[in-house]
Design an enzyme around this catalytic site. Structure first.
Site, short mmCIF file in Angstrom:
data_model
loop_
_atom_site.label_atom_id
_atom_site.label_comp_id
_atom_site.label_asym_id
_atom_site.label_seq_id
_atom_site.Cartn_x
_atom_site.Cartn_y
_atom_site.Cartn_z
N ASP A 106 1.47 1.79 7.70
CA ASP A 106 0.81 2.80 6.86
C ASP A 106 -0.70 2.62 6.82
O ASP A 106 -1.45 3.56 7.02
CB ASP A 106 1.40 2.79 5.42
N ASP A 109 -5.76 -2.98 6.05
CA ASP A 109 -6.85 -3.31 5.13
C ASP A 109 -7.48 -4.62 5.62
O ASP A 109 -8.38 -4.60 6.45
CB ASP A 109 -6.28 -3.43 3.71
P1 IMP Z 1 -3.49 -6.00 4.88
O1 IMP Z 1 -2.63 -7.17 5.23
O2 IMP Z 1 -4.55 -6.36 3.87
O3 IMP Z 1 -4.08 -5.28 6.09
O4 IMP Z 1 -2.61 -4.98 4.08
C1 IMP Z 1 -1.55 -4.38 4.62
C2 IMP Z 1 -0.60 -3.84 3.58
O5 IMP Z 1 -1.16 -3.84 2.24
C3 IMP Z 1 -0.30 -2.40 3.90
O6 IMP Z 1 0.78 -2.31 4.80
C4 IMP Z 1 0.01 -1.84 2.55
O7 IMP Z 1 1.37 -2.05 2.25
C5 IMP Z 1 -0.84 -2.63 1.59
N1 IMP Z 1 -2.09 -1.90 1.27
C6 IMP Z 1 -3.35 -2.22 1.64
N2 IMP Z 1 -4.22 -1.32 1.17
C7 IMP Z 1 -3.50 -0.40 0.49
C8 IMP Z 1 -3.84 0.81 -0.23
O8 IMP Z 1 -5.01 1.25 -0.34
N3 IMP Z 1 -2.79 1.48 -0.78
C9 IMP Z 1 -1.51 1.07 -0.69
N4 IMP Z 1 -1.15 -0.05 -0.03
C10 IMP Z 1 -2.14 -0.78 0.55
#
Ligand code: IMP
Length: 183
Positions: A106, A109
């Protein structure tokens, strides 16, 4: 009934990307993927739960044969920020050895979840592992990692809707929306 009831858009500041804009972009991503994988049958590996709506639309916008599977990863952290400690809570069921794998995510981040998943899947000797992410928050990145197919670059704000949640709510909002900052 659990929790508060009422309008689904309570605590929504504004719509960031409309359902129509998402549909158009998902169509483009599907066409690109169909062209790039034309001589193979890739495995679409969706990352639950946030991918569920994106996966449904993306899969139907791809015009070549694909196989679909799901993986679930939990990241320890608070409700809006991942800590980088990733735990697989549901593995994909099929063997990906010798297959082209496209992770369907999805949002990217920090990139910590994706980095972990890519490394984990690569140990199974797939032909390739690439990433299709609907949303990309480049300003949140902690690792130098990029989606091969990226839908929208978005600002460093918490986004809900179109499958993305806050405390399990808002996934059924058709648009991608910004939560009120104080929420
Ligand atoms: P990362 O490991 O920080 O890249 O985050 C990945 C996961 O965090 C995504 O697959 C989402 O499930 C969740 N996530 C990060 N940012 C958001 C946001 O703005 N809204 C909802 N879920 C988020």
């Amino acid at each position: 009934m659990n929790g508060t009831s009422g309008d689904l858009r309570n605590n929504i500041e504004k719509t960031l990307i409309t359902a129509d804009e998402i549909a158009a972009r998902v169509g483009e991503l599907g066409r690109m993927i169909s062209g790039d994988y034309v001589s193979s049958v890739p495995v679409l590996a969706g990352v639950l739960k946030g991918c569920f709506i994106f996966m449904a639309d993306l899969a139907r916008s791809i015009s070549i044969p694909v196989e679909v599977d799901f993986i679930a990863a939990a990241s320890y952290g608070d409700s809006t920020r991942s800590s980088g400690v990733v735990r697989i809570t549901k593995d994909i069921d099929m063997s990906i050895t010798g297959r082209h794998v496209l992770i369907v995510e999805d949002i990217v981040d920090t990139g910590l979840t994706l980095d972990y998943l890519i490394r984990m899947l690569k140990t199974r000797n797939p032909l390739s592992v690439k990433v299709c992410a609907l949303f990309d928050k480049p300003s949140g990145r902690k690792l130098d990692i990029k989606a091969d197919y990226s839908g929208f670059l978005i600002p460093d704000r918490y986004v809900v809707g179109y499958g993305l949640d806050h405390d399990e709510r808002y996934r059924n909002l058709p648009d991608a929306c910004l939560l009120k900052e104080e929420h």
